[in-house]
Design a protein around this motif. Structure first.
Motif, PDB file in Angstrom:
ATOM      1  N   ILE A   2      57.852  49.851  45.517  1.00 42.95           N
ATOM      2  CA  ILE A   2      58.396  48.752  44.719  1.00 42.95           C
ATOM      3  C   ILE A   2      58.421  47.490  45.569  1.00 42.95           C
ATOM      4  O   ILE A   2      58.898  47.498  46.703  1.00 42.95           O
ATOM      5  CB  ILE A   2      59.809  49.064  44.207  1.00 42.95           C
ATOM      6  N   ILE A  36      50.362  41.976  36.835  1.00 40.84           N
ATOM      7  CA  ILE A  36      51.453  42.913  36.549  1.00 40.84           C
ATOM      8  C   ILE A  36      51.331  43.432  35.118  1.00 40.84           C
ATOM      9  O   ILE A  36      51.123  42.664  34.187  1.00 40.84           O
ATOM     10  CB  ILE A  36      52.819  42.229  36.745  1.00 40.84           C
ATOM     11  N   GLU A  37      51.491  44.733  34.984  1.00 45.65           N
ATOM     12  CA  GLU A  37      51.554  45.365  33.670  1.00 45.65           C
ATOM     13  C   GLU A  37      52.990  45.830  33.459  1.00 45.65           C
ATOM     14  O   GLU A  37      53.645  46.315  34.390  1.00 45.65           O
ATOM     15  CB  GLU A  37      50.589  46.538  33.603  1.00 45.65           C
ATOM     16  N   ASN A  39      54.391  48.398  32.238  1.00 44.14           N
ATOM     17  CA  ASN A  39      54.751  49.775  32.580  1.00 44.14           C
ATOM     18  C   ASN A  39      54.893  50.007  34.087  1.00 44.14           C
ATOM     19  O   ASN A  39      55.291  51.085  34.511  1.00 44.14           O
ATOM     20  CB  ASN A  39      53.768  50.773  31.968  1.00 44.14           C
ATOM     21  N   THR A  40      54.586  49.006  34.904  1.00 37.89           N
ATOM     22  CA  THR A  40      54.776  49.119  36.355  1.00 37.89           C
ATOM     23  C   THR A  40      56.063  48.422  36.822  1.00 37.89           C
ATOM     24  O   THR A  40      56.375  48.448  38.008  1.00 37.89           O
ATOM     25  CB  THR A  40      53.587  48.509  37.130  1.00 37.89           C
ATOM     26  N   VAL A  41      56.781  47.811  35.893  1.00 41.81           N
ATOM     27  CA  VAL A  41      57.977  47.037  36.236  1.00 41.81           C
ATOM     28  C   VAL A  41      59.228  47.907  36.117  1.00 41.81           C
ATOM     29  O   VAL A  41      59.509  48.473  35.056  1.00 41.81           O
ATOM     30  CB  VAL A  41      58.101  45.797  35.333  1.00 41.81           C
ATOM     31  N   VAL A  94      58.464  45.467  40.965  1.00 39.91           N
ATOM     32  CA  VAL A  94      57.197  45.987  40.470  1.00 39.91           C
ATOM     33  C   VAL A  94      56.684  47.114  41.355  1.00 39.91           C
ATOM     34  O   VAL A  94      56.679  46.991  42.581  1.00 39.91           O
ATOM     35  CB  VAL A  94      56.139  44.852  40.423  1.00 39.91           C
ATOM     36  N   ASN A  95      56.247  48.191  40.735  1.00 43.97           N
ATOM     37  CA  ASN A  95      55.566  49.266  41.454  1.00 43.97           C
ATOM     38  C   ASN A  95      54.128  48.822  41.672  1.00 43.97           C
ATOM     39  O   ASN A  95      53.398  48.584  40.712  1.00 43.97           O
ATOM     40  CB  ASN A  95      55.596  50.562  40.642  1.00 43.97           C
ATOM     41  N   THR A  96      53.726  48.690  42.939  1.00 43.33           N
ATOM     42  CA  THR A  96      52.402  48.164  43.243  1.00 43.33           C
ATOM     43  C   THR A  96      51.934  48.654  44.615  1.00 43.33           C
ATOM     44  O   THR A  96      52.747  49.033  45.452  1.00 43.33           O
ATOM     45  CB  THR A  96      52.396  46.619  43.213  1.00 43.33           C
ATOM     46  N   THR A  97      50.653  48.607  44.815  1.00 44.57           N
ATOM     47  CA  THR A  97      50.085  48.911  46.132  1.00 44.57           C
ATOM     48  C   THR A  97      49.722  47.628  46.873  1.00 44.57           C
ATOM     49  O   THR A  97      49.231  47.678  47.995  1.00 44.57           O
ATOM     50  CB  THR A  97      48.818  49.787  45.987  1.00 44.57           C
TER      51      THR A  97
END
Length: 123
Positions: A2, A36-37, A39-41, A94-97
């Motif tokens: 996150i 950002i999408e 469903n990743t928040v 946000v879930n992200t790499t």
């Protein structure tokens, strides 16, 4: 992982339409620049200075397709003397790499003065 994606903007008047429109522009720029999408928040926190009382800026996120179920919370900013007025701040989790240094934080209007050190501040 996150990551926090920051953004801020200002309004001229404490009016519902202006608050919602300014927040929507800010959110859309944050979403676009960071790909950002919804469903990743994990969540979105929105704070306002004490002179913004005409609307909940969180209403703006519901104008964006697909963002219906994203948890959002509005709150008041700490009223520090001589701080920026009529300011709306956003923290999106946000879930992200994407590495931290590649996150694009967005500052609009008078809010560019909050983080002049960030090259991603725009007018």
């Amino acid at each position: 992982m996150i990551r926090g994606v920051r953004g801020a903007t200002t309004v001229i008047e404490n009016e519902e339409k202006e608050i919602i429109e300014a927040t929507e522009v800010l959110l859309r720029k944050m979403i676009e620049q960071n790909r950002i999408e919804a469903n990743t928040v994990a969540s979105v926190f929105i704070s306002v200075t004490e002179d913004i009382t005409a609307a909940f800026p969180a209403k703006a996120i519901r104008l964006i397709d697909g963002w219906t179920f994203v948890p959002i919370m509005c709150m008041k900013e700490v009223p520090v003397p001589s701080s920026l007025t009529k300011c709306i701040r956003v923290m999106m989790h946000v879930n992200t790499t994407i590495p931290q240094e590649e996150i694009s934080h967005v500052y609009l209007g008078e809010a560019v003065s909050l983080r002049p050190d960030l090259k991603t501040s725009i007018n």
